[in-house]
Design a protein around this motif. Structure first.
Motif, mmCIF file in Angstrom:
data_model
loop_
_atom_site.group_PDB
_atom_site.id
_atom_site.type_symbol
_atom_site.label_atom_id
_atom_site.label_comp_id
_atom_site.label_asym_id
_atom_site.label_seq_id
_atom_site.Cartn_x
_atom_site.Cartn_y
_atom_site.Cartn_z
ATOM 1 N N GLU A 24 3.314 6.062 -18.122
ATOM 2 C CA GLU A 24 2.575 4.856 -18.527
ATOM 3 C C GLU A 24 3.084 3.633 -17.765
ATOM 4 O OE1 GLU A 24 2.161 2.162 -22.576
ATOM 5 O OE2 GLU A 24 2.467 4.323 -22.776
ATOM 6 N N ASN A 25 4.412 3.542 -17.633
ATOM 7 C CA ASN A 25 5.015 2.417 -16.921
ATOM 8 C C ASN A 25 4.655 2.446 -15.438
ATOM 9 O OD1 ASN A 25 6.950 0.119 -17.022
ATOM 10 N ND2 ASN A 25 8.118 1.391 -15.614
ATOM 11 N N ALA A 26 4.576 3.644 -14.858
ATOM 12 C CA ALA A 26 4.243 3.771 -13.430
ATOM 13 C C ALA A 26 2.834 3.255 -13.142
ATOM 14 C CB ALA A 26 4.379 5.226 -12.992
ATOM 15 N N HIS A 27 1.904 3.497 -14.059
ATOM 16 C CA HIS A 27 0.542 2.978 -13.886
ATOM 17 C C HIS A 27 0.553 1.443 -13.929
ATOM 18 C CE1 HIS A 27 -1.749 6.676 -13.729
ATOM 19 N NE2 HIS A 27 -1.045 7.153 -14.737
ATOM 20 N N TYR A 28 1.433 0.884 -14.747
ATOM 21 C CA TYR A 28 1.572 -0.578 -14.795
ATOM 22 C C TYR A 28 2.145 -1.098 -13.477
ATOM 23 C CZ TYR A 28 3.107 -5.214 -16.263
ATOM 24 O OH TYR A 28 3.312 -6.569 -16.347
ATOM 25 N N ILE A 29 3.069 -0.332 -12.890
ATOM 26 C CA ILE A 29 3.651 -0.705 -11.592
ATOM 27 C C ILE A 29 2.552 -0.780 -10.530
ATOM 28 C CG2 ILE A 29 5.181 0.068 -9.733
ATOM 29 C CD1 ILE A 29 6.620 -1.024 -12.223
ATOM 30 N N ILE A 30 1.652 0.172 -10.548
ATOM 31 C CA ILE A 30 0.541 0.164 -9.589
ATOM 32 C C ILE A 30 -0.307 -1.096 -9.775
ATOM 33 C CG2 ILE A 30 -1.647 1.293 -8.989
ATOM 34 C CD1 ILE A 30 -0.269 3.970 -9.366
ATOM 35 N N ALA A 31 -0.548 -1.479 -11.031
ATOM 36 C CA ALA A 31 -1.319 -2.699 -11.299
ATOM 37 C C ALA A 31 -0.603 -3.929 -10.732
ATOM 38 C CB ALA A 31 -1.543 -2.856 -12.801
ATOM 39 N N LEU A 32 0.720 -3.964 -10.867
ATOM 40 C CA LEU A 32 1.494 -5.080 -10.311
ATOM 41 C C LEU A 32 1.384 -5.110 -8.790
ATOM 42 C CD1 LEU A 32 4.804 -4.984 -12.436
ATOM 43 C CD2 LEU A 32 2.914 -6.603 -12.638
ATOM 44 N N TYR A 62 0.831 -1.206 0.000
ATOM 45 C CA TYR A 62 0.000 0.000 0.000
ATOM 46 C C TYR A 62 0.867 1.259 0.000
ATOM 47 C CZ TYR A 62 -4.184 -2.804 0.900
ATOM 48 O OH TYR A 62 -5.214 -3.710 0.790
ATOM 49 N N LYS A 63 1.912 1.235 0.811
ATOM 50 C CA LYS A 63 2.820 2.383 0.837
ATOM 51 C C LYS A 63 3.539 2.521 -0.499
ATOM 52 C CE LYS A 63 6.646 4.493 3.393
ATOM 53 N NZ LYS A 63 7.599 4.349 4.521
ATOM 54 N N ALA A 64 3.912 1.395 -1.100
ATOM 55 C CA ALA A 64 4.578 1.429 -2.407
ATOM 56 C C ALA A 64 3.679 2.073 -3.459
ATOM 57 C CB ALA A 64 4.975 0.026 -2.838
ATOM 58 N N ILE A 65 2.371 1.805 -3.366
ATOM 59 C CA ILE A 65 1.413 2.430 -4.292
ATOM 60 C C ILE A 65 1.367 3.937 -4.059
ATOM 61 C CG2 ILE A 65 -1.045 2.657 -4.836
ATOM 62 C CD1 ILE A 65 -1.300 -0.360 -4.492
ATOM 63 N N ASP A 66 1.367 4.347 -2.790
ATOM 64 C CA ASP A 66 1.372 5.786 -2.473
ATOM 65 C C ASP A 66 2.601 6.469 -3.056
ATOM 66 O OD1 ASP A 66 -1.012 5.592 -1.106
ATOM 67 O OD2 ASP A 66 -0.073 5.395 0.875
ATOM 68 N N ILE A 67 3.749 5.824 -2.907
ATOM 69 C CA ILE A 67 4.996 6.395 -3.436
ATOM 70 C C ILE A 67 4.936 6.473 -4.957
ATOM 71 C CG2 ILE A 67 7.500 6.090 -3.623
ATOM 72 C CD1 ILE A 67 7.346 4.566 -0.925
ATOM 73 N N THR A 68 4.357 5.436 -5.576
ATOM 74 C CA THR A 68 4.235 5.430 -7.036
ATOM 75 C C THR A 68 3.325 6.553 -7.520
ATOM 76 O OG1 THR A 68 4.506 3.014 -6.986
ATOM 77 C CG2 THR A 68 3.770 3.992 -9.057
ATOM 78 N N ASN A 69 2.246 6.808 -6.787
ATOM 79 C CA ASN A 69 1.357 7.920 -7.153
ATOM 80 C C ASN A 69 2.088 9.261 -7.037
ATOM 81 O OD1 ASN A 69 -1.139 6.707 -7.920
ATOM 82 N ND2 ASN A 69 -1.554 6.207 -5.780
ATOM 83 N N GLU A 70 2.912 9.407 -6.011
ATOM 84 C CA GLU A 70 3.726 10.617 -5.871
ATOM 85 C C GLU A 70 4.715 10.723 -7.038
ATOM 86 O OE1 GLU A 70 5.618 10.333 -2.097
ATOM 87 O OE2 GLU A 70 3.750 10.431 -0.946
ATOM 88 N N TYR A 71 5.262 9.587 -7.416
ATOM 89 C CA TYR A 71 6.194 9.490 -8.537
ATOM 90 C C TYR A 71 5.519 9.959 -9.830
ATOM 91 C CZ TYR A 71 9.321 6.939 -11.826
ATOM 92 O OH TYR A 71 10.175 6.581 -12.832
ATOM 93 N N ILE A 72 4.277 9.544 -10.042
ATOM 94 C CA ILE A 72 3.522 9.946 -11.227
ATOM 95 C C ILE A 72 3.289 11.459 -11.230
ATOM 96 C CG2 ILE A 72 1.254 9.813 -12.356
ATOM 97 C CD1 ILE A 72 1.174 6.848 -11.487
#
Length: 249
Positions: A229-237, A83-93
């Motif tokens: 685009e790749n970051a959104h795929y990371i969230i899916a993973l 969950y935290k990794a998803i938050d960081i990825t959203n910040e990354y986006i």
């Protein structure tokens, strides 16, 4: 849960066995148990973490802390804090989107500066230019050494910056603030000097086939689009890993 050897992981992920060990050393996967003989025992969780890390660094953008944030995503996933990794990825986006905005704004500024008529015959010394543009003298030297600008000299050897030079320096500064590489800026300036009406965005974003330096960062806007685009795929993973492994082992 399935288990795998180092060589099996390398084959599945498509990396060298030494890279498997490096990912473990860098903290991109969870702790790996070992057999009595010392051989590593990887699980499905590790396989998914390897895939995640590989995808995170598929499109590498290094400026403004983006690479550091990408590493943080991988390490957070290794702790099974998805969950935290998803938050960081959203910040990354969001940071990627901001970087793209800066890049677009820099190009628009270039267009405005290039179209500006040079109707004043002013001259400045290097120190005056440094103060006026708020850039260091070392930076001015660096841009000159890299061929971005050529400054005329007086008989006594002192450099004299004209109004046209100032405009050119403003263009360079704007693009550097948007994290364009010097090679990309030089390419744009050379082409624009021959054809002021050319599409600036296209020129700076598309290196020629015969360029000595061709990198993803030269095509900043394209790279940022791919990174988003790749970051959104990371969230899916990560969301898939939550379904499979949450709560963590």
């Amino acid at each position: 849960m399935n288990t795998y050897t180092t060589s099996e992981v390398a084959k599945i992920i498509g990396i060298h066995p030494n890279t498997v060990r490096l990912y473990e050393e860098w903290g991109f996967i969870s702790k790996v148990e070992r057999k009595e003989n010392g051989y590593r025992i990887f699980t499905d969780l590790h396989i998914d973490q390897f895939k995640l890390a590989r995808n995170i660094f598929k499109i590498e953008i290094i400026q403004n802390g983006l690479r550091k944030q990408a590493i943080e995503i991988a390490k957070t996933s290794a702790k099974c804090d998805f969950y935290k990794a998803i938050d960081i990825t959203n910040e990354y986006i969001l940071k990627i989107i901001n970087e793209r905005k800066n890049a677009e704004e820099a190009i628009e500024m270039v267009k405005r500066l290039i179209s500006k008529d040079v109707d004043e015959n002013i001259t400045m010394k290097r120190k005056e230019v440094s103060d006026y543009l708020n850039i260091s003298i070392d930076t001015l030297r660096n841009w000159e050494l890299n061929g971005l600008i050529s400054i005329k000299r007086k008989e006594n050897g002192y450099r004299v910056y004209t109004n046209e030079d100032i405009i050119r320096l403003k263009i360079i500064r704007s693009l550097r603030c948007a994290n364009y590489y010097l090679s990309a800026i030089l390419r744009m300036l050379n082409v624009v000097s021959e054809n002021p009406n050319i599409d600036i965005k296209y020129v700076i974003d598309k290196p020629n086939n015969d360029d000595d330096i061709i990198s993803a960062c030269d095509k900043l806007i394209t790279s940022l689009n791919l990174a988003e685009e790749n970051a959104h795929y990371i969230i899916a993973l990560l969301e898939n890993m939550i379904k499979k492994y949450n709560p963590p082992f």
